[in-house]
Write a protein that holds these residues in place. Structure first.
Motif, PDB file in Angstrom:
ATOM      1  N   SER A 150      44.169  47.069  48.085  1.00  0.00           N
ATOM      2  CA  SER A 150      44.552  45.655  48.098  1.00  0.00           C
ATOM      3  C   SER A 150      45.996  45.479  47.668  1.00  0.00           C
ATOM      4  N   ARG A 151      46.362  46.147  46.569  1.00  0.00           N
ATOM      5  CA  ARG A 151      47.727  46.027  46.049  1.00  0.00           C
ATOM      6  C   ARG A 151      48.729  46.621  47.035  1.00  0.00           C
ATOM      7  N   THR A 152      48.414  47.763  47.586  1.00  0.00           N
ATOM      8  CA  THR A 152      49.348  48.458  48.481  1.00  0.00           C
ATOM      9  C   THR A 152      49.544  47.691  49.789  1.00  0.00           C
ATOM     10  N   LEU A 153      48.487  47.113  50.310  1.00  0.00           N
ATOM     11  CA  LEU A 153      48.551  46.443  51.607  1.00  0.00           C
ATOM     12  C   LEU A 153      48.824  44.945  51.492  1.00  0.00           C
ATOM     13  N   GLY A 154      48.954  44.444  50.262  1.00  0.00           N
ATOM     14  CA  GLY A 154      49.307  43.040  50.073  1.00  0.00           C
ATOM     15  C   GLY A 154      48.220  42.070  50.465  1.00  0.00           C
ATOM     16  N   GLN A 155      46.959  42.466  50.274  1.00  0.00           N
ATOM     17  CA  GLN A 155      45.824  41.603  50.609  1.00  0.00           C
ATOM     18  C   GLN A 155      44.915  41.457  49.390  1.00  0.00           C
ATOM     19  N   SER A 156      44.221  40.318  49.310  1.00  0.00           N
ATOM     20  CA  SER A 156      43.251  40.152  48.239  1.00  0.00           C
ATOM     21  C   SER A 156      42.021  41.004  48.553  1.00  0.00           C
ATOM     22  N   PRO A 157      41.271  41.429  47.518  1.00  0.00           N
ATOM     23  CA  PRO A 157      40.039  42.197  47.794  1.00  0.00           C
ATOM     24  C   PRO A 157      39.090  41.459  48.732  1.00  0.00           C
ATOM     25  N   ASP A 158      39.040  40.124  48.636  1.00  0.00           N
ATOM     26  CA  ASP A 158      38.148  39.351  49.507  1.00  0.00           C
ATOM     27  C   ASP A 158      38.477  39.536  50.978  1.00  0.00           C
ATOM     28  N   PHE A 159      39.752  39.768  51.279  1.00  0.00           N
ATOM     29  CA  PHE A 159      40.169  39.922  52.680  1.00  0.00           C
ATOM     30  C   PHE A 159      39.341  41.000  53.377  1.00  0.00           C
ATOM     31  N   PHE A 160      39.056  42.097  52.663  1.00  0.00           N
ATOM     32  CA  PHE A 160      38.419  43.246  53.290  1.00  0.00           C
ATOM     33  C   PHE A 160      36.944  43.023  53.610  1.00  0.00           C
ATOM     34  N   PHE A 161      36.398  41.920  53.133  1.00  0.00           N
ATOM     35  CA  PHE A 161      34.979  41.639  53.395  1.00  0.00           C
ATOM     36  C   PHE A 161      34.788  40.308  54.122  1.00  0.00           C
TER      37      PHE A 161
END
Length: 361
Positions: free
Chosen positions: A60-71
């Motif tokens: 999340s930190r590396t790709l600049g997305q919130s953890p919620d984005f991935f789900f």
């Protein structure tokens, strides 16, 4: 579109986030200090494995997305994607643009759904097939008539199209090999425009109308690319510079025209001088000799420099606003939380609070 199970959803979103960041699997592995190998990342993307919480935080930190984005379940896909680009646009950049557009328009559709105000788009031109410049001209005239635009200049093309149900994104990129794209989604037609075009708002307006042409026109099959571009350009010119109005403003059968006149027309219509002279030639208001002389002496030089006289006299502003305003509205009416609003807009919670306080002040 992946099936809606956690592994498949995570794999799809991981690949999307990686492509938006312009990274290969190996490059992503290197960026996370090889916390997992590129082979393991490939398995995640294929939906064969799920990360633990610590790896999710790192990704999340590396790709600049919130953890919620991935789900977040996937509800849209882009089809019939058409790029307005140079041949030299890198494939990784094209993938990043495509996936960034998908992410944005998914969030856009989500806020419309939450507010219950999805704005459907209806193409007033139907499916009539066109193959000639005259037919493209007629379609531009018909669209202005159907949308009750009259013969006056259009002060804000993007706002007008957003009001008609076309979703528009400004993609943050300085890569001048990319101008824009259009596509079809389950939520209607979408257009994405490069942010670098803010340095040339007249070109930005013309690019938006070029993409509009791809949305509303049904072109004859098997047209050569150059012939298709001619029809698109004719539609765009006719849409921004309607024939009757333009003839009256430009004058008929001009053998010469001053630079000051051209600048005034440029400011009036919100188009470049080169577009004005092309339109005058299309409508037979100048001779081929005048047209050719203009291009050989000035037009090509201005086009290559991407600037021309009178640019500073056109204080136009073309920026998509509807998505941001819908998120503000949903937060103000407590349909969504502040954290949800920040996630939808891709900003920090503090930044969103500041935005909302200004809106509500």
């Amino acid at each position: 579109m992946p099936s809606q199970n956690p592994k498949a959803t995570f794999g799809f979103r991981l690949q999307q986030a990686r492509k938006m960041a312009g990274l290969s699997l190996r490059e992503l592995s290197d960026k996370i200090d090889r916390a997992v190998s590129h082979a393991a990342l490939a398995k995640y993307e294929k939906g064969q494995m799920m990360p633990d919480s610590s790896l999710l935080v790192i990704l999340s930190r590396t790709l600049g997305q919130s953890p919620d984005f991935f789900f977040r379940p996937s509800k849209l896909k882009l089809t019939d994607v058409r790029f307005r680009k140079m041949a030299r646009l890198a494939r990784t950049t094209e993938d990043a643009i495509r996936d960034s557009a998908l992410d944005y328009f998914e969030r856009y559709a989500e806020i419309e759904e939450l507010l219950g105000i999805a704005k459907p788009f209806t193409n007033p031109l139907g499916s009539r097939v066109i193959a000639t410049a005259e037919e493209a001209e007629a379609q531009a005239k018909a669209l202005r008539r159907e949308w009750h635009l009259g013969h006056d200049p259009i002060p804000n093309v993007i706002a007008m199209l957003e009001g008609k149900g076309i979703k528009i994104q400004e993609i943050q990129t300085e890569d001048r090999h990319f101008d824009g794209l259009c596509a079809t989604t389950e939520a209607g037609p979408v257009i994405a425009i490069a942010s670098w075009l803010n340095s040339n708002v007249l070109r930005k307006r013309m690019t938006v109308v070029h993409e509009l042409a791809h949305v509303v026109l049904t072109l004859a099959e098997k047209l050569a690319e150059k012939d298709e571009e001619k029809l698109i350009s004719r539609f765009a010119g006719a849409f921004l510079l309607p024939a009757d109005s333009f003839r009256e403003q430009f004058g008929r059968h001009r053998s010469a025209i001053t630079l000051e006149e051209l600048i005034q027309l440029k400011v009036f219509y919100g188009v470049s001088i080169t577009a004005i002279m092309m339109r005058a030639w299309q409508l037979g208001l100048i001779s081929a000799a005048v047209h050719n002389r203009f291009w050989s002496e000035w037009g090509m030089k201005w086009r290559q420099a991407q600037c021309e006289p009178g640019d500073d006299a056109c204080p136009l502003h073309e920026t998509p606003q509807r998505f941001r305003l819908l998120v503000h509205r949903a937060a103000a009416e407590q349909v969504i939380s502040l954290s949800k609003g920040a996630t939808l807009l891709g900003v920090t919670l503090g930044e969103f609070r500041d935005e909302l306080s200004r809106v509500m002040a």
